[in-house]
Design a protein around this motif. Structure first.
Motif, PDB file in Angstrom:
ATOM      1  N   ARG A  81       0.812  -1.227   0.000  1.00 29.17           N
ATOM      2  CA  ARG A  81       0.000   0.000   0.000  1.00 29.17           C
ATOM      3  C   ARG A  81       0.840   1.270   0.000  1.00 29.17           C
ATOM      4  NH1 ARG A  81      -5.517  -0.980   0.181  1.00 29.17           N
ATOM      5  NH2 ARG A  81      -6.011  -2.946   1.187  1.00 29.17           N
ATOM      6  N   THR A  82       2.100   1.163   0.393  1.00 27.48           N
ATOM      7  CA  THR A  82       2.980   2.332   0.343  1.00 27.48           C
ATOM      8  C   THR A  82       3.180   2.808  -1.087  1.00 27.48           C
ATOM      9  OG1 THR A  82       4.941   0.934   0.214  1.00 27.48           O
ATOM     10  CG2 THR A  82       4.244   1.647   2.413  1.00 27.48           C
ATOM     11  N   GLN A  83       2.847   1.979  -2.054  1.00 31.54           N
ATOM     12  CA  GLN A  83       3.017   2.307  -3.463  1.00 31.54           C
ATOM     13  C   GLN A  83       1.758   2.914  -4.073  1.00 31.54           C
ATOM     14  OE1 GLN A  83       6.299   2.023  -2.785  1.00 31.54           O
ATOM     15  NE2 GLN A  83       6.355   1.860  -5.004  1.00 31.54           N
ATOM     16  N   LEU A  84       0.753   3.151  -3.258  1.00 35.65           N
ATOM     17  CA  LEU A  84      -0.490   3.766  -3.732  1.00 35.65           C
ATOM     18  C   LEU A  84      -0.438   5.276  -3.579  1.00 35.65           C
ATOM     19  CD1 LEU A  84      -3.303   1.492  -2.289  1.00 35.65           C
ATOM     20  CD2 LEU A  84      -2.783   1.880  -4.697  1.00 35.65           C
ATOM     21  N   VAL A  85      -0.988   5.967  -4.546  1.00 37.70           N
ATOM     22  CA  VAL A  85      -1.155   7.412  -4.447  1.00 37.70           C
ATOM     23  C   VAL A  85      -2.607   7.748  -4.766  1.00 37.70           C
ATOM     24  CG1 VAL A  85       1.241   7.903  -5.062  1.00 37.70           C
ATOM     25  CG2 VAL A  85      -0.480   7.814  -6.847  1.00 37.70           C
ATOM     26  N   PRO A  86      -3.111   8.854  -4.227  1.00 36.29           N
ATOM     27  CA  PRO A  86      -4.482   9.245  -4.532  1.00 36.29           C
ATOM     28  C   PRO A  86      -4.648   9.548  -6.023  1.00 36.29           C
ATOM     29  CG  PRO A  86      -3.619  10.501  -2.681  1.00 36.29           C
ATOM     30  CD  PRO A  86      -2.463   9.756  -3.291  1.00 36.29           C
ATOM     31  N   ARG A  87      -5.808   9.260  -6.541  1.00 35.19           N
ATOM     32  CA  ARG A  87      -6.048   9.542  -7.963  1.00 35.19           C
ATOM     33  C   ARG A  87      -5.981  11.052  -8.203  1.00 35.19           C
ATOM     34  NH1 ARG A  87     -11.881   9.447 -10.054  1.00 35.19           N
ATOM     35  NH2 ARG A  87     -12.833  10.939  -8.645  1.00 35.19           N
ATOM     36  N   ARG A  88      -5.523  11.396  -9.361  1.00 39.32           N
ATOM     37  CA  ARG A  88      -5.408  12.785  -9.814  1.00 39.32           C
ATOM     38  C   ARG A  88      -4.486  13.641  -8.952  1.00 39.32           C
ATOM     39  NH1 ARG A  88     -11.688  13.722 -11.471  1.00 39.32           N
ATOM     40  NH2 ARG A  88     -11.656  12.207 -13.164  1.00 39.32           N
ATOM     41  N   ASP A  89      -3.549  13.021  -8.282  1.00 40.54           N
ATOM     42  CA  ASP A  89      -2.600  13.750  -7.439  1.00 40.54           C
ATOM     43  C   ASP A  89      -1.215  13.634  -8.073  1.00 40.54           C
ATOM     44  OD1 ASP A  89      -0.879  14.761  -5.516  1.00 40.54           O
ATOM     45  OD2 ASP A  89      -1.938  13.808  -3.842  1.00 40.54           O
ATOM     46  N   ARG A  90      -0.949  14.520  -9.019  1.00 36.80           N
ATOM     47  CA  ARG A  90       0.298  14.451  -9.781  1.00 36.80           C
ATOM     48  C   ARG A  90       1.536  14.663  -8.918  1.00 36.80           C
ATOM     49  NH1 ARG A  90      -1.840  18.227 -14.531  1.00 36.80           N
ATOM     50  NH2 ARG A  90      -2.688  19.187 -12.680  1.00 36.80           N
ATOM     51  N   VAL A  91       1.417  15.501  -7.920  1.00 35.66           N
ATOM     52  CA  VAL A  91       2.565  15.780  -7.059  1.00 35.66           C
ATOM     53  C   VAL A  91       2.958  14.525  -6.282  1.00 35.66           C
ATOM     54  CG1 VAL A  91       3.379  17.115  -5.078  1.00 35.66           C
ATOM     55  CG2 VAL A  91       2.081  18.240  -6.892  1.00 35.66           C
ATOM     56  N   THR A  92       1.992  13.879  -5.644  1.00 34.60           N
ATOM     57  CA  THR A  92       2.282  12.670  -4.876  1.00 34.60           C
ATOM     58  C   THR A  92       2.749  11.543  -5.789  1.00 34.60           C
ATOM     59  OG1 THR A  92       0.660  13.337  -3.224  1.00 34.60           O
ATOM     60  CG2 THR A  92       1.365  11.054  -3.174  1.00 34.60           C
ATOM     61  N   LEU A  93       2.183  11.453  -6.976  1.00 34.92           N
ATOM     62  CA  LEU A  93       2.623  10.455  -7.949  1.00 34.92           C
ATOM     63  C   LEU A  93       4.092  10.682  -8.311  1.00 34.92           C
ATOM     64  CD1 LEU A  93       2.065   8.108  -9.895  1.00 34.92           C
ATOM     65  CD2 LEU A  93       1.247   9.804 -11.548  1.00 34.92           C
TER      66      LEU A  93
END
Length: 75
Positions: free
Chosen positions: A34-46
């Protein structure tokens, strides 16, 4: 698609991944990835997740090994 085939293929190949928390992706990754998950539409976190993973070879290897193990034991 509810479950990304490209995600499953990367995991089966033992490749580290960053994925958005959409559809069935959180379930595919499970608790340990789960540490590899980012919120959808969050380019910065991606972007941050990609850079963090690229910067740490040991982390990439660990994520890839865990991903492959998860696919092999789940299917």
């Amino acid at each position: 698609e509810g479950t990304s085939m490209s995600l499953l293929e990367a995991m089966a190949a033992g490749r580290p991944m960053i994925a958005t928390a959409v559809g069935g992706t959180p379930d595919v990754l499970g608790e340990t990835l789960r540490t590899q998950l980012v919120p959808r539409r969050d380019r910065v976190t991606l972007s941050e997740g990609i850079l963090k993973t690229l910067a740490d070879p040991a982390r990439r290897r660990q994520i890839g090994e865990e991903a492959r193990r998860r696919v092999v034991t789940s299917h």
